[in-house]
Design a protein around this motif. Structure first.
Motif, PDB file in Angstrom:
ATOM      1  N   THR A 108      42.689  96.941  52.898  1.00 40.05           N
ATOM      2  CA  THR A 108      42.111  97.966  53.764  1.00 40.05           C
ATOM      3  C   THR A 108      43.264  98.801  54.297  1.00 40.05           C
ATOM      4  O   THR A 108      44.223  98.267  54.858  1.00 40.05           O
ATOM      5  CB  THR A 108      41.315  97.338  54.924  1.00 40.05           C
ATOM      6  N   LEU A 109      43.185 100.115  54.085  1.00 40.37           N
ATOM      7  CA  LEU A 109      44.262 101.030  54.448  1.00 40.37           C
ATOM      8  C   LEU A 109      43.765 102.078  55.428  1.00 40.37           C
ATOM      9  O   LEU A 109      42.619 102.519  55.351  1.00 40.37           O
ATOM     10  CB  LEU A 109      44.791 101.741  53.193  1.00 40.37           C
ATOM     11  N   GLN A 110      44.642 102.490  56.321  1.00 41.36           N
ATOM     12  CA  GLN A 110      44.345 103.588  57.246  1.00 41.36           C
ATOM     13  C   GLN A 110      45.172 104.803  56.834  1.00 41.36           C
ATOM     14  O   GLN A 110      46.385 104.679  56.616  1.00 41.36           O
ATOM     15  CB  GLN A 110      44.700 103.215  58.679  1.00 41.36           C
ATOM     16  N   ILE A 111      44.503 105.943  56.737  1.00 36.84           N
ATOM     17  CA  ILE A 111      45.196 107.205  56.478  1.00 36.84           C
ATOM     18  C   ILE A 111      45.429 107.864  57.825  1.00 36.84           C
ATOM     19  O   ILE A 111      44.483 108.093  58.585  1.00 36.84           O
ATOM     20  CB  ILE A 111      44.371 108.112  55.547  1.00 36.84           C
ATOM     21  N   ILE A 112      46.694 108.149  58.121  1.00 39.52           N
ATOM     22  CA  ILE A 112      47.084 108.709  59.421  1.00 39.52           C
ATOM     23  C   ILE A 112      47.653 110.100  59.182  1.00 39.52           C
ATOM     24  O   ILE A 112      48.502 110.298  58.319  1.00 39.52           O
ATOM     25  CB  ILE A 112      48.125 107.801  60.102  1.00 39.52           C
ATOM     26  N   VAL A 124      42.572 109.209  60.324  1.00 34.93           N
ATOM     27  CA  VAL A 124      41.513 110.121  59.878  1.00 34.93           C
ATOM     28  C   VAL A 124      40.540 109.439  58.932  1.00 34.93           C
ATOM     29  O   VAL A 124      39.444 109.942  58.704  1.00 34.93           O
ATOM     30  CB  VAL A 124      42.080 111.402  59.224  1.00 34.93           C
ATOM     31  N   ALA A 125      40.945 108.286  58.369  1.00 42.18           N
ATOM     32  CA  ALA A 125      40.053 107.562  57.467  1.00 42.18           C
ATOM     33  C   ALA A 125      40.551 106.137  57.286  1.00 42.18           C
ATOM     34  O   ALA A 125      41.740 105.854  57.408  1.00 42.18           O
ATOM     35  CB  ALA A 125      39.972 108.257  56.115  1.00 42.18           C
ATOM     36  N   THR A 126      39.618 105.250  57.005  1.00 43.06           N
ATOM     37  CA  THR A 126      39.922 103.886  56.608  1.00 43.06           C
ATOM     38  C   THR A 126      39.300 103.693  55.233  1.00 43.06           C
ATOM     39  O   THR A 126      38.107 103.934  55.055  1.00 43.06           O
ATOM     40  CB  THR A 126      39.359 102.872  57.620  1.00 43.06           C
ATOM     41  N   ASP A 140      40.496 111.121  51.255  1.00 39.92           N
ATOM     42  CA  ASP A 140      41.126 112.404  51.576  1.00 39.92           C
ATOM     43  C   ASP A 140      42.555 112.127  52.031  1.00 39.92           C
ATOM     44  O   ASP A 140      42.811 111.902  53.207  1.00 39.92           O
ATOM     45  CB  ASP A 140      40.331 113.124  52.666  1.00 39.92           C
ATOM     46  N   VAL A 141      43.472 112.114  51.083  1.00 41.46           N
ATOM     47  CA  VAL A 141      44.876 111.863  51.390  1.00 41.46           C
ATOM     48  C   VAL A 141      45.675 113.091  50.991  1.00 41.46           C
ATOM     49  O   VAL A 141      45.402 113.728  49.980  1.00 41.46           O
ATOM     50  CB  VAL A 141      45.387 110.579  50.686  1.00 41.46           C
TER      51      VAL A 141
END
Length: 124
Positions: A22-26, A45-47, A81-82
């Protein structure tokens, strides 16, 4: 060519079996401070589900010490959305200060199973 119904089923199955983390986009977000200035803040902004794939493990001398210059390919679900300059953190990482700084991404350019990004491992 595969139809969209089958592609969506493949994406769901691939996400379950091939994306274990599980990754968090910051992302850095700019906001007006109300008095003519701008505040910059990092926000999740997203997980998403993903996988970290080591690509190049190296070290280089900087100043009086040695720093890691480890590059990773980060594989994420297809609708992630990266963007370049985003930070990606692994949820429940053993090293809480570690993040991955995105230097390149395919930007959802294809209708494939995954979105990929190239990133450099960094620490706060």
């Amino acid at each position: 060519m595969i139809n969209s119904t089958h592609l969506n089923k493949l994406r769901i199955v691939s996400k379950i079996y091939q994306l274990p983390e599980t990754l968090q986009i910051i992302r850095s977000v700019n906001e007006s401070d109300g008095i003519g200035g701008i505040n910059t803040d990092d926000r999740v902004v997203a997980t998403v589900k993903g996988r970290l794939v080591p690509k190049l493990m190296s070290e280089e001398q900087e100043g009086g010490g040695v720093i890691g210059n480890n590059k990773y390919e980060i594989v994420m679900e297809s609708d992630a959305d990266v963007r370049v300059d985003d930070k990606i953190k692994k949820v429940n990482d053993n090293f809480s200060e570690r993040y991955y700084f995105v230097i390149n991404t395919d930007g959802n350019a294809t209708e494939g199973l995954f979105t990929t990004a190239e990133a450099i491992e960094r620490y706060n």
